[in-house]
Design a protein around this motif. Structure first.
Motif, PDB file in Angstrom:
ATOM      1  N   THR A 138      -9.160   6.940  -1.093  1.00 28.04           N
ATOM      2  CA  THR A 138      -7.801   7.095  -1.625  1.00 28.04           C
ATOM      3  C   THR A 138      -6.854   7.342  -0.469  1.00 28.04           C
ATOM      4  O   THR A 138      -7.069   8.257   0.345  1.00 28.04           O
ATOM      5  CB  THR A 138      -7.733   8.262  -2.616  1.00 28.04           C
ATOM      6  OG1 THR A 138      -8.627   8.005  -3.705  1.00 28.04           O
ATOM      7  CG2 THR A 138      -6.321   8.429  -3.151  1.00 28.04           C
ATOM      8  N   ILE A 139      -5.826   6.533  -0.354  1.00 25.83           N
ATOM      9  CA  ILE A 139      -4.881   6.637   0.762  1.00 25.83           C
ATOM     10  C   ILE A 139      -4.143   7.970   0.669  1.00 25.83           C
ATOM     11  O   ILE A 139      -3.550   8.310  -0.358  1.00 25.83           O
ATOM     12  CB  ILE A 139      -3.876   5.469   0.724  1.00 25.83           C
ATOM     13  CG1 ILE A 139      -4.609   4.136   0.901  1.00 25.83           C
ATOM     14  CG2 ILE A 139      -2.818   5.647   1.801  1.00 25.83           C
ATOM     15  CD1 ILE A 139      -3.695   2.927   0.758  1.00 25.83           C
ATOM     16  N   SER A 140      -4.177   8.721   1.762  1.00 27.30           N
ATOM     17  CA  SER A 140      -3.478  10.008   1.779  1.00 27.30           C
ATOM     18  C   SER A 140      -2.123   9.933   2.478  1.00 27.30           C
ATOM     19  O   SER A 140      -1.293  10.840   2.339  1.00 27.30           O
ATOM     20  CB  SER A 140      -4.343  11.075   2.461  1.00 27.30           C
ATOM     21  OG  SER A 140      -4.706  10.679   3.760  1.00 27.30           O
ATOM     22  N   GLU A 141      -1.904   8.827   3.246  1.00 23.67           N
ATOM     23  CA  GLU A 141      -0.611   8.680   3.922  1.00 23.67           C
ATOM     24  C   GLU A 141      -0.494   7.266   4.482  1.00 23.67           C
ATOM     25  O   GLU A 141      -1.474   6.667   4.909  1.00 23.67           O
ATOM     26  CB  GLU A 141      -0.468   9.693   5.062  1.00 23.67           C
ATOM     27  CG  GLU A 141       0.859   9.645   5.812  1.00 23.67           C
ATOM     28  CD  GLU A 141       0.909  10.666   6.944  1.00 23.67           C
ATOM     29  OE1 GLU A 141       0.502  11.814   6.708  1.00 23.67           O
ATOM     30  OE2 GLU A 141       1.314  10.300   8.056  1.00 23.67           O
TER      31      GLU A 141
ATOM     32  N   PHE B  34       0.858  -1.189   0.000  1.00 26.53           N
ATOM     33  CA  PHE B  34       0.000   0.000   0.000  1.00 26.53           C
ATOM     34  C   PHE B  34       0.889   1.232   0.000  1.00 26.53           C
ATOM     35  O   PHE B  34       1.902   1.279   0.705  1.00 26.53           O
ATOM     36  CB  PHE B  34      -0.903   0.017   1.249  1.00 26.53           C
ATOM     37  CG  PHE B  34      -1.914  -1.088   1.290  1.00 26.53           C
ATOM     38  CD1 PHE B  34      -3.232  -0.866   0.906  1.00 26.53           C
ATOM     39  CD2 PHE B  34      -1.562  -2.358   1.741  1.00 26.53           C
ATOM     40  CE1 PHE B  34      -4.167  -1.880   0.953  1.00 26.53           C
ATOM     41  CE2 PHE B  34      -2.498  -3.379   1.798  1.00 26.53           C
ATOM     42  CZ  PHE B  34      -3.804  -3.145   1.403  1.00 26.53           C
ATOM     43  N   ARG B  35       0.485   2.231  -0.785  1.00 29.94           N
ATOM     44  CA  ARG B  35       1.240   3.482  -0.810  1.00 29.94           C
ATOM     45  C   ARG B  35       0.270   4.647  -0.998  1.00 29.94           C
ATOM     46  O   ARG B  35      -0.905   4.453  -1.363  1.00 29.94           O
ATOM     47  CB  ARG B  35       2.312   3.472  -1.896  1.00 29.94           C
ATOM     48  CG  ARG B  35       1.762   3.395  -3.305  1.00 29.94           C
ATOM     49  CD  ARG B  35       2.897   3.440  -4.331  1.00 29.94           C
ATOM     50  NE  ARG B  35       3.640   2.189  -4.382  1.00 29.94           N
ATOM     51  CZ  ARG B  35       4.961   2.125  -4.299  1.00 29.94           C
ATOM     52  NH1 ARG B  35       5.682   3.233  -4.150  1.00 29.94           N
ATOM     53  NH2 ARG B  35       5.586   0.964  -4.373  1.00 29.94           N
ATOM     54  N   ARG B  36       0.749   5.836  -0.749  1.00 33.82           N
ATOM     55  CA  ARG B  36      -0.063   7.035  -0.902  1.00 33.82           C
ATOM     56  C   ARG B  36      -0.589   7.144  -2.330  1.00 33.82           C
ATOM     57  O   ARG B  36       0.139   6.912  -3.292  1.00 33.82           O
ATOM     58  CB  ARG B  36       0.764   8.270  -0.553  1.00 33.82           C
ATOM     59  CG  ARG B  36       0.013   9.574  -0.685  1.00 33.82           C
ATOM     60  CD  ARG B  36       0.903  10.752  -0.363  1.00 33.82           C
ATOM     61  NE  ARG B  36       0.190  12.005  -0.551  1.00 33.82           N
ATOM     62  CZ  ARG B  36       0.725  13.209  -0.373  1.00 33.82           C
ATOM     63  NH1 ARG B  36       1.979  13.320   0.030  1.00 33.82           N
ATOM     64  NH2 ARG B  36       0.001  14.297  -0.553  1.00 33.82           N
ATOM     65  N   GLY B  37      -1.903   7.492  -2.444  1.00 30.91           N
ATOM     66  CA  GLY B  37      -2.522   7.654  -3.743  1.00 30.91           C
ATOM     67  C   GLY B  37      -3.265   6.428  -4.239  1.00 30.91           C
ATOM     68  O   GLY B  37      -4.050   6.523  -5.192  1.00 30.91           O
ATOM     69  N   ASP B  38      -3.026   5.251  -3.604  1.00 27.86           N
ATOM     70  CA  ASP B  38      -3.748   4.047  -4.013  1.00 27.86           C
ATOM     71  C   ASP B  38      -5.233   4.172  -3.673  1.00 27.86           C
ATOM     72  O   ASP B  38      -5.594   4.709  -2.624  1.00 27.86           O
ATOM     73  CB  ASP B  38      -3.187   2.808  -3.302  1.00 27.86           C
ATOM     74  CG  ASP B  38      -1.823   2.402  -3.827  1.00 27.86           C
ATOM     75  OD1 ASP B  38      -1.401   2.977  -4.842  1.00 27.86           O
ATOM     76  OD2 ASP B  38      -1.179   1.527  -3.217  1.00 27.86           O
ATOM     77  N   THR B  39      -6.082   3.673  -4.560  1.00 37.28           N
ATOM     78  CA  THR B  39      -7.524   3.610  -4.277  1.00 37.28           C
ATOM     79  C   THR B  39      -7.856   2.203  -3.798  1.00 37.28           C
ATOM     80  O   THR B  39      -7.633   1.217  -4.514  1.00 37.28           O
ATOM     81  CB  THR B  39      -8.349   3.941  -5.532  1.00 37.28           C
ATOM     82  OG1 THR B  39      -8.059   5.278  -5.940  1.00 37.28           O
ATOM     83  CG2 THR B  39      -9.836   3.824  -5.228  1.00 37.28           C
TER      84      THR B  39
ATOM     85  N   ILE C 209      -2.607   3.535   8.107  1.00 39.91           N
ATOM     86  CA  ILE C 209      -3.083   4.033   6.821  1.00 39.91           C
ATOM     87  C   ILE C 209      -4.082   5.149   7.088  1.00 39.91           C
ATOM     88  O   ILE C 209      -5.066   4.941   7.806  1.00 39.91           O
ATOM     89  CB  ILE C 209      -3.768   2.917   5.999  1.00 39.91           C
ATOM     90  CG1 ILE C 209      -2.768   1.790   5.696  1.00 39.91           C
ATOM     91  CG2 ILE C 209      -4.362   3.463   4.719  1.00 39.91           C
ATOM     92  CD1 ILE C 209      -3.397   0.578   5.022  1.00 39.91           C
ATOM     93  N   VAL C 210      -3.826   6.328   6.543  1.00 42.00           N
ATOM     94  CA  VAL C 210      -4.740   7.468   6.701  1.00 42.00           C
ATOM     95  C   VAL C 210      -5.746   7.411   5.568  1.00 42.00           C
ATOM     96  O   VAL C 210      -5.388   7.468   4.382  1.00 42.00           O
ATOM     97  CB  VAL C 210      -3.975   8.806   6.696  1.00 42.00           C
ATOM     98  CG1 VAL C 210      -4.946   9.970   6.832  1.00 42.00           C
ATOM     99  CG2 VAL C 210      -2.945   8.836   7.825  1.00 42.00           C
ATOM    100  N   THR C 211      -7.028   7.298   5.931  1.00 46.42           N
ATOM    101  CA  THR C 211      -8.074   7.079   4.918  1.00 46.42           C
ATOM    102  C   THR C 211      -8.695   8.367   4.400  1.00 46.42           C
ATOM    103  O   THR C 211      -9.221   8.394   3.288  1.00 46.42           O
ATOM    104  CB  THR C 211      -9.196   6.211   5.516  1.00 46.42           C
ATOM    105  OG1 THR C 211      -9.873   6.947   6.554  1.00 46.42           O
ATOM    106  CG2 THR C 211      -8.637   4.922   6.108  1.00 46.42           C
TER     107      THR C 211
END
Length: 591
Positions: free
Chosen positions: A231-234, A215-220, A256-258
């Motif tokens: 969309t993951i913000s952090e 998982f990384r920032r920007g993944d939906t 994971i910041v949602t």
């Protein structure tokens, strides 16, 4: 993944989990020496005050072994039986655990409970004894007990001191050697939510074990249970403070910041995955079953919305809390709340008061009863004030629990006497090694709420320990005890008691209220009644003042007139006045 080790520390309460966690963080260098403090992973004010762990807390460390650097993810867990749900959640996110036993106390009741949890989750178990630096340590005897319990060799048991750090480096090496590395089944990203928190700025932050993929920032991705995309913000790891990361990969534990602001979306045990990926949901957790119930109302109805917000926020950090809205004719709008035990209830009430600055009224805690009326209507009742009138009740069924006590042989007599006083039945006893006995019994769940745990500690000088689990419903011989203050029914004090203890319970409640309610300008009459009869009564005398005290000499009629006027005023005040019971009285009665 081969260089990752995920583990938790499990033990009976006060066996030194938090102290050992401090030494592990210190020796691995996860925390700078200037930032070290006692109970570092116990971040809540209440945890620091009481010296207990309430919330599990993850922490990531690095450890070098044989010229290879390993990532160690520790999850510190609570020890009190009321928070065993936290332990069960932590075990879903790790491959192994340290079974910690105090070498001065030995095996205790919760030791067996957490061991069964670990075995049920197929975890690798490393037996560890601690406090070996204590002059009261019985290390050799406790090691033999652990070997008998686990079927291992004495060489398999590690000895450490959380206070001095002795043996901790060898323990870290053993974690690398004995606990297996995580294994991934799928290439598509998949994570298990084991905890979460809420931020007014970033929304829901989930704590997750990454099972597959990355998982990384920007993944939906989406919550599979809630059917909610985001969309993951952090993303990041926990050291134990949050550290941003570029990516979270399979085997790691992180956050994971949602960005989702709806607090009701997140659920412990949910699976996060790619919305288009065909991967199965990760088996989650059984929802916790509340042991006791209590209703909570704001002191003023203006705070109702704030109370609702506070409960939602608390549920984000404590998923075992359950609540639903209800309305009382006398107390207004409030919430029916379910708790895992009396300590859980007390912690939640303190957090509502401290963290959200709310003045609240709690009703007497109770269990859920099944009442069958004489007309054959069956209903589940959690609030004593909602019990039908005595004449309408046909049969009452109440929940029972199975309890296990561990105590030295010298305290067995005290335990058996106490079980008899608290309606314990089907008592069985078996003797273990080194003068330790195991006592099992069954009892009504309501008896646990009657300070059974405190009485057990008092009667056995703190040497006995207790665990319990819920059983079925059985027919109960109980009645509703109502409390009236100056003729006004106080539903917050209504309770269900055993008919055999009716008079004792009534006198105890009346006497306690007599001491807690402050004196008023009028006489305050306190009555306890059941089955249409007054069982116990006390009254608090009114505040008095000598209105003629400043007069000296002269005609006595002047004094008589002032006293007569005072008497008439008191009489009028008595007929019209009402008693305002402070909110702290409700909390003290609850305790």
């Amino acid at each position: 993944m081969q260089n990752i080790r995920n583990f938790s520390i499990i033990a009976h309460i006060d066996h030194g989990k938090s102290t050992l966690s401090d030494r592990i963080l210190e020796i691995t260098g996860a925390i700078a020496e200037r930032d070290m403090s006692d109970q570092l992973l116990d971040t809540m004010e209440l945890e620091q005050e009481r010296g207990i762990t309430i919330k599990m807390q993850p922490a990531r460390m690095l450890w070098s072994f044989q010229d290879t650097e390993y990532i160690l993810n520790l999850i510190d867990t609570p020890g009190h039986i009321d928070f065993s749900y936290e332990v069960s959640r932590a075990m879903k996110a790790v491959e192994g655990c340290l079974l910690l036993v105090d070498s001065t106390q030995g095996l205790e009741a919760q030791t067996f409970t957490v061991l069964e949890m670990a075995r049920a989750n197929n975890l690798k178990i490393i037996p560890v004894i601690t406090k070996i630096d204590s002059p009261l340590s019985r290390a050799d005897d406790i090691i033999l007990d652990l070997c008998e319990l686990l079927g291992c060799n004495p060489d398999d048991v590690l000895a450490v001191s959380g206070k001095t750090g002795a043996g901790v480096r060898e323990l870290l090496d053993a974690i690398v050697l004995r606990i297996p590395a995580p294994v991934s089944e799928y290439n598509s990203p998949r994570a298990l939510v084991f905890d979460y928190e809420y931020s007014s700025h970033t929304g829901i932050i989930v704590y997750a074990r990454i099972m597959d993929g990355s998982f990384r920032r920007g993944d939906t991705v989406s919550f599979r249970g809630a059917q909610k995309r985001f969309t993951i913000s952090e993303v990041g790891t926990i050291h134990p403070k949050k550290h941003k990361a570029e990516i979270l990969s399979a085997g790691e534990i992180g956050y994971i910041v949602t960005g989702i602001k709806d607090a009701a979306i997140a659920a412990v045990g949910d699976t996060i995955s790619n919305p288009s990926a065909d991967v199965p949901v990760i088996p989650g957790y059984q929802p916790p079953r509340p042991m006791i119930w209590a209703s909570v109302y704001p002191e003023t109805q203006d705070d109702f919305a704030e109370l609702r917000t506070a409960l939602f926020r608390l549920k984000l950090s404590d998923s075992s809390l359950s609540f639903e809205e209800e309305t009382s004719g006398l107390l207004g709008r409030g919430f029916r709340c379910g708790f895992l035990g009396m300590l859980h209830l007390e912690i939640i009430s303190e957090r509502l008061k401290r963290e959200h600055n709310l003045e609240l009224v709690f009703t007497q805690p109770t269990v859920t009863y099944r009442v069958v009326t004489k007309r054959g209507v069956s209903q589940e009742i959690y609030n004593p004030s909602l019990f039908p009138d005595f004449g309408d009740i046909g049969e009452i069924y109440e929940p029972w629990v199975s309890v296990m006590l561990m105590a030295p042989d010298s305290e067995v007599g005290s335990c058996l006497t106490l079980l008899n006083e608290f309606e314990g039945t089907n008592v069985t006893m078996s003797s273990g090694k080194h003068t330790l006995s195991e006592i099992r019994a069954e009892m009504p769940a309501r008896e646990l709420m009657r300070n059974f745990f405190d009485e057990l500690k008092s009667k056995t000088s703190g040497f006995a320990s207790l665990v319990y689990e819920q059983l079925d419903y059985r027919r109960g011989d109980v009645v509703r005890l109502d409390i009236n203050v100056n003729g006004d029914l106080q539903p917050a004090f209504t309770k269900i008691v055993a008919e055999t203890r009716l008079r004792d319970e009534a006198e105890e409640v009346v006497e306690k209220l007599h001491k807690l309610i402050p004196r008023q300008q009028i006489i305050v009459k306190i009555q306890a009644s059941a089955k249409g009869k007054v069982v116990s009564s006390r009254q608090i005398s009114a505040i008095t003042k000598d209105v003629a005290g400043y007069l000296y000499g002269g005609d006595i009629s002047r004094k008589m007139k002032l006293r007569q006027r005072q008497k008439e005023g008191k009489k009028m005040m008595q007929s019209r006045g009402s008693v305002d019971i402070p909110s702290d009285v409700f909390l003290k009665m609850m305790k």
